[in-house]
Design an enzyme around this catalytic site. Structure first.
Site, PDB file in Angstrom:
ATOM      1  N   GLU A  69       0.832  -1.222   0.000  1.00 23.67           N
ATOM      2  CA  GLU A  69       0.000   0.000   0.000  1.00 23.67           C
ATOM      3  C   GLU A  69       0.858   1.260   0.000  1.00 23.67           C
ATOM      4  OE1 GLU A  69      -3.254  -0.061   2.822  1.00 23.67           O
ATOM      5  OE2 GLU A  69      -3.308   2.127   2.892  1.00 23.67           O
ATOM      6  N   LYS A  99      -7.463  -1.065  11.474  1.00 21.05           N
ATOM      7  CA  LYS A  99      -6.850  -1.471  10.196  1.00 21.05           C
ATOM      8  C   LYS A  99      -5.621  -0.606   9.932  1.00 21.05           C
ATOM      9  CE  LYS A  99      -6.195  -1.689   5.574  1.00 21.05           C
ATOM     10  NZ  LYS A  99      -5.276  -0.866   4.762  1.00 21.05           N
ATOM     11  N   ASP A 116       4.163 -14.474  11.259  1.00 25.56           N
ATOM     12  CA  ASP A 116       2.799 -14.870  10.918  1.00 25.56           C
ATOM     13  C   ASP A 116       1.863 -13.697  11.214  1.00 25.56           C
ATOM     14  OD1 ASP A 116       0.289 -15.960  10.728  1.00 25.56           O
ATOM     15  OD2 ASP A 116       0.754 -17.781  11.850  1.00 25.56           O
ATOM     16  N   HIS A 139      -2.809  10.221  -0.493  1.00 25.97           N
ATOM     17  CA  HIS A 139      -3.003   8.858  -0.988  1.00 25.97           C
ATOM     18  C   HIS A 139      -3.053   8.841  -2.512  1.00 25.97           C
ATOM     19  CE1 HIS A 139      -3.714   5.567   1.730  1.00 25.97           C
ATOM     20  NE2 HIS A 139      -4.379   4.927   0.800  1.00 25.97           N
TER      21      HIS A 139
HETATM   22  C1  MEV Z   1      -5.926   2.929   5.137  1.00 21.84           C
HETATM   23  O1  MEV Z   1      -5.117   1.824   4.800  1.00 21.84           O
HETATM   24  C2  MEV Z   1      -5.961   3.126   6.635  1.00 21.84           C
HETATM   25  C3  MEV Z   1      -6.868   4.242   7.137  1.00 21.84           C
HETATM   26  O2  MEV Z   1      -8.209   4.036   6.668  1.00 21.84           O
HETATM   27  C4  MEV Z   1      -6.822   4.188   8.651  1.00 21.84           C
HETATM   28  C5  MEV Z   1      -7.825   5.092   9.340  1.00 21.84           C
HETATM   29  O3  MEV Z   1      -8.862   5.450   8.771  1.00 21.84           O
HETATM   30  O4  MEV Z   1      -7.550   5.415  10.519  1.00 21.84           O
HETATM   31  C6  MEV Z   1      -6.455   5.584   6.605  1.00 21.84           C
END
Ligand code: MEV
Length: 405
Positions: free
Chosen positions: A86, A273, A289, A386
């Protein structure tokens, strides 16, 4: 290998260099006398080794290997190996780590490396009695478990405790069921094989003692006894965005974003995430892992019956304070690391072969990614940065398509 090899993890302008120059700098910074960086030319594995690792191999699969900069953890500078597909994660982690070092860096408390092996006992006529019987004979059972992980005991680890829990009663549809937790200090290993062997090794004895039937014997990925707590404090001034938002405004917006995750599991999932972006990248680089880490993190986040953010951010005086506790079942010995040259290089980059240091670094990467995401989301939004990076990939893909016959 010397512990904490780098004197400084600050390498201004690193991102502007080409790959050979970055490697040269890394070689000098790490004082590498060998050619271990060449492991990155092949991704660290040859086809014959791949063929030994899994089944039905037809080739290898590559991912970018980057360096997380600016990390200072428990008063030591560390460069972080990060493998991830990413865009912007490595840059975001490095940028957040730079802000965090202004407040003294990350402080991590790593627990003892205790993993849990579960032994399920079924058809128990009296589960309370079964638990009492197990408790009465726990030193005998622990001794037996030790025989099943003798090499670990020689390294200073081994079984350290036994706990039983009733899951259902004889009158319940599932019948009398108890789960026994065998706690094992796995030293620098991730420990799955060690724990599974020991759990299988004591199961018959547990069944004989209690009169129950043996069910599953397997480690739990909810490694709640093997955690890292990482903290960071960032002075408000460091949080300001160029000419747009002052530090205090950004700090308060990050605190509010953190509260959002505390109040709403839908947001908490995305918040977590973002944390795992950093954690997994370090775990991938070290051939750990990461599925186990993912399972453990999300189960841990749900303990207490509600899914919660792993990291929370609060206002303290003129600063922002972040804290996260996360299970971290990671190893620096055994597993794929034994054969993966790039993963072995990752430990050199980290400057430590201690699983506790790898655990601290992975958690720090997670907290850094979380801060970077919240700061972007709470100010200009995530898409500008991004999409700028994303467009590089689209451009490249278009070029590849044009070039292909
Ligand atoms: C993207 O990989 C992760 C985010 O969505 C985390 C978040 O929203 O805190 C930018």
């Amino acid at each position: 290998m010397s512990k904490f090899a780098v004197s400084s993890s600050r390498i201004p302008g690193f991102y502007k260099l080409d790959i050979p120059k970055r490697r040269e700098l890394l070689q000098t910074r790490l004082e590498l006398e060998d050619d271990s960086l060449t492991a990155l030319d092949s991704g660290g594995l040859d086809s014959a080794t791949c063929d030994q690792m899994i089944e039905n191999v037809v080739g290898r699969y590559s991912l970018p290997f980057g360096i997380g900069l600016n990390f200072r953890i428990n008063n030591h500078d560390m460069l972080l190996p990060m493998v991830i597909e990413e865009p912007s994660v490595v840059a975001a982690a490095s940028n957040a780590a730079r802000m965090i070092r202004e407040g003294g860096g990350f402080f991590a408390d790593v627990s003892a490396p205790i993993m849990i092996g579960q032994i399920q006992l079924l058809n128990l006529a009296d589960p309370d009695k079964a638990c009492a019987q197990i408790q009465q004979r726990d030193s005998e059972i622990l001794g037996l478990a030790a025989k099943h992980c003798a090499s670990l005991v020689r390294r200073g680890g081994g079984p350290v405790g036994l706990r039983s829990r009733i899951l259902s009663r004889p009158s319940d549809p599932d019948g009398g069921m108890v789960v026994v937790h065998l706690l094992i200090d796995v030293c620098d290993a991730m420990g799955a094989n060690l724990v599974n062997t020991a759990a299988e090794g004591v199961a018959q004895t547990l069944a004989d003692i209690t009169g129950g039937a043996i069910g599953l014997r397997i480690l739990s990925n909810l490694a709640a006894e093997r955690t890292v707590t990482v903290r960071a404090t960032i002075p408000n001034a460091m949080l300001a965005t160029k000419g747009q938002h002052d530090g205090e405004t950004v700090r308060d917006a990050i605190v509010s974003a953190s509260r959002f995750a505390e109040l709403d599991p839908y947001r908490a999932a995305t918040h977590n995430k973002g944390i795992m972006n950093g954690v997994d990248a370090v775990l991938m680089a070290t051939a750990n892992d990461w599925r186990s880490a993912e399972a453990g993190a999300h189960a841990y986040a749900s303990q207490g019956g509600r899914y919660r953010p792993l990291a929370v951010w609060t206002a303290v005086d003129d600063a922002l304070r972040g804290e996260m506790t996360i299970p971290m079942a990671v190893g620096t010995v055994g597993g794929a690391l034994q054969v993966h040259r790039a993963a072995q290089l990752s430990l050199k980059i980290l400057g430590s072969t201690a699983a506790s240091d790898l655990a601290a670094a992975s958690a720090a990467a997670g907290l850094a990614c979380n801060l970077a995401a919240l700061r972007a989301l709470a100010t200009e939004g995530i898409q500008r940065g991004h999409m700028a990076l994303h467009s590089r990939i689209v451009e490249r893909a278009n070029k590849n398509n044009e070039d292909s016959p």
